[in-house]
Scaffold this active site. Structure first.
Site, PDB file in Angstrom:
ATOM      1  N   LEU A  65     -17.042 -33.034  31.701  1.00 19.39           N
ATOM      2  CA  LEU A  65     -17.662 -33.351  32.968  1.00 19.39           C
ATOM      3  C   LEU A  65     -18.633 -34.621  32.929  1.00 19.39           C
ATOM      4  CD1 LEU A  65     -17.986 -29.630  34.098  1.00 19.39           C
ATOM      5  CD2 LEU A  65     -16.252 -31.464  34.933  1.00 19.39           C
ATOM      6  N   PRO A  66     -18.975 -35.283  33.952  1.00 21.56           N
ATOM      7  CA  PRO A  66     -19.591 -36.414  34.108  1.00 21.56           C
ATOM      8  C   PRO A  66     -21.284 -35.965  33.501  1.00 21.56           C
ATOM      9  CG  PRO A  66     -18.463 -36.302  36.311  1.00 21.56           C
ATOM     10  CD  PRO A  66     -18.279 -34.883  35.472  1.00 21.56           C
ATOM     11  N   THR A  96     -21.415 -34.835  27.791  1.00 17.42           N
ATOM     12  CA  THR A  96     -22.965 -35.195  27.319  1.00 17.42           C
ATOM     13  C   THR A  96     -24.024 -34.915  28.321  1.00 17.42           C
ATOM     14  OG1 THR A  96     -21.780 -37.135  26.259  1.00 17.42           O
ATOM     15  CG2 THR A  96     -24.409 -37.373  26.416  1.00 17.42           C
ATOM     16  N   LYS A 171     -26.249 -36.289  19.869  1.00 13.11           N
ATOM     17  CA  LYS A 171     -25.783 -37.053  20.547  1.00 13.11           C
ATOM     18  C   LYS A 171     -26.891 -38.092  21.024  1.00 13.11           C
ATOM     19  CE  LYS A 171     -22.919 -39.179  23.154  1.00 13.11           C
ATOM     20  NZ  LYS A 171     -21.530 -40.072  22.827  1.00 13.11           N
ATOM     21  N   LYS A 246     -27.053 -44.122  30.988  1.00 12.40           N
ATOM     22  CA  LYS A 246     -27.217 -42.738  31.045  1.00 12.40           C
ATOM     23  C   LYS A 246     -27.646 -41.800  29.971  1.00 12.40           C
ATOM     24  CE  LYS A 246     -24.258 -38.680  31.097  1.00 12.40           C
ATOM     25  NZ  LYS A 246     -23.047 -38.041  30.790  1.00 12.40           N
TER      26      LYS A 246
END
Ligand code: NAD
Length: 298
Positions: A65-66, A96, A171, A246
Site C-alpha cells: 500500500l502507499p 514502505t 529501508k 517520501k
C-alpha cells in the site's frame, strides 16, 4: 499456497503476477476495480474488500500500500483485516512506512493472534516485474522462515533484519544515505565541471578514489558519464523524485520519534521538496543535479 494480496499498484501488481507464475493461488483486492480485473484475468480471485480477502481461503496475506495511513486503515480500520482474519494466519506488509507505525500494526496483529512481518522492498518496478526485489524483513525468525519461500517468488535477496519494524529501519536508513549521497555526487560533479574539468575524467578519478559511492560509480547523475542510467535518457524511468522525498520524510519522522538528529537528511529532504515543488516529481531522483544548473532546470 493460497495467498491474499491487497494493493495492486505499480509494485503490487507485478509482485502478485510473480506469485501466480510460481503456482500460488491468489485472492486479491484494490480500491481500483481495473487493477483487480487485470489480475483476475490472469487467474486471481477478485475480492471487493480487505475483509473479503481475510474471509477467503488465504493462508497468508500480503499488503503493498502507499503509506502508513493506508496500512493502518487496511489492518486496524473498521471492517479491516484484523476484524476478520483467523488467528494464526501470517500477515506480511511490504509497503514502505515508518518503523514505529510498522511496530504498532504488528503489535495489534500479535494481540489478535496473528504473526506479522514488515517486509519493505528495494529494486523498484523493474525489480518487481523481474522478481528480483530485495526484501528487508522485520519480525520473529520462525515467521521469517515461513515467509521466505513465498518472498523468494518475488525477490532474489531476502534479509532478516531483526524484530518487528527492523525491515523498515533498514529501508529508511538505506534510502536516507542514498538521498544524501546522490546530492553529494551531484554537487561534486557540478563543481568539478564548472571549474573546467571533463565530467567523465572527473567521475573516473572519484570512482577510483575515496569519494567513490554507488551514486557516483553506478548511477552517476551527470549526463554523459554512464550509459544506461536515467541521466543518459533525460532522467526518465528509475526511482521517482517524489518517492525519494517520501522516504526522506519517513527518515525525518522516524528520527523525530526517537529524538535522533538527521542534519543532512533534513537538508536533503528540503532539496527534494523544492525539486518536486518545481514540478519534477516524476523525474528520476538523480535529476536533483539540476538544482546546481545556473538555469535550474532539467
Ligand atoms: P501505488 O500507489 O502504485 O499502489 C498502491 C495501491 O494500493 C493502489 O493501487 C491503491 O489503489 C491501493 N490501495 C490504497 N488503499 C487501499 C485500500 N484501502 N484497500 C485496497 N487497496 C488500496 O504504489 P506503489 O508504487 O505500488 O508502491 C507501494 C509501496 O511500495 C509504497 O509504500 C512505496 O513507497 C513502496 N515502494 C515503491 C517503489 C516504486 O518504485 N514504486 C519502490 C520501492 C518501494
Amino acid at each position: 499456497m493460497h495467498i491474499g494480496f491487497i494493493g495492486l499498484g505499480n509494485m503490487g501488481a507485478p509482485m502478485a503476477r510473480n506469485l501466480l507464475k510460481a503456482g500460488h493461488r491468489l485472492s486479491v483486492c484494490d480500491l481500483s476495480a481495473a487493477a483487480v480485473a487485470a489480475l483476475a484475468e490472469t487467474g486471481a480471485s477478485a475480492c471487493d474488500s480487505p475483509a473479503a480477502v481475510a474471509r477467503s481461503e488465504a493462508e497468508l496475506i500480503i499488503t503493498m500500500l502507499p503509506a502508513a495511513a493506508h496500512v493502518k486503515a487496511v489492518y486496524l480500520g473498521e471492517g479491516g483485516l484484523l476484524d476478520q482474519v483467523r488467528p494464526g494466519l501470517l500477515l506480511i506488509d511490504s509497503s514502505t512506512i515508518d518503523p514505529l507505525s510498522a511496530r504498532e500494526v504488528a503489535a495489534a496483529a500479535r494481540a489478535h493472534g496473528n504473526p506479522m512481518l514488515d517486509a519493505p522492498v528495494s529494486g523498484g518496478t523493474a525489480g518487481a516485474a523481474a522478481g528480483s526485489l530485495t526484501f528487508m524483513v522485520g519480525g520473529a525468525a520462525e515467521d521469517f522462515e515461513r515467509a521466505r519461500p513465498i518472498l523468494a517468488a518475488m525477490g532474489k535477496n531476502i534479509v532478516h533484519c531483526g524484530d518487528a519494524g527492523n525491515g523498515q529501519v533498514a529501508k529508511v536508513a538505506n534510502n536516507l544515505l542514498l538521498g544524501i549521497s546522490m546530492i553529494g555526487a551531484a554537487e561534486a560533479m557540478s563543481l568539478g565541471v564548472a571549474l573546467g574539468m571533463d565530467a567523465r575524467v572527473l567521475a573516473g578519478v572519484i570512482n577510483s578514489s575515496s569519494g567513490r559511492c554507488w551514486s557516483s560509480d553506478t548511477y552517476n547523475p551527470f549526463p554523459g558519464v554512464l550509459d544506461d542510467v536515467p541521466a543518459a535518457r533525460g532522467y526518465r524511468g528509475g526511482f521517482r523524485s517524489d518517492l525519494m522525498l517520501k522516504d526522506l520524510g519517513l527518515a525525518s519522522e522516524a528520527a523525530r520519534q526517537v529524538g535522533q538528529p538527521v542534519f543532512l537528511g533534513a537538508l536533503a529532504q528540503q532539496l527534494y521538496q523544492v525539486f518536486v515543488a518545481q514540478g519534477h516529481e516524476a523525474l528520476d531522483f538523480s535529476a536533483i543535479i539540476h538544482l546546481y544548473n545556473k538555469d535550474n532546470h532539467p
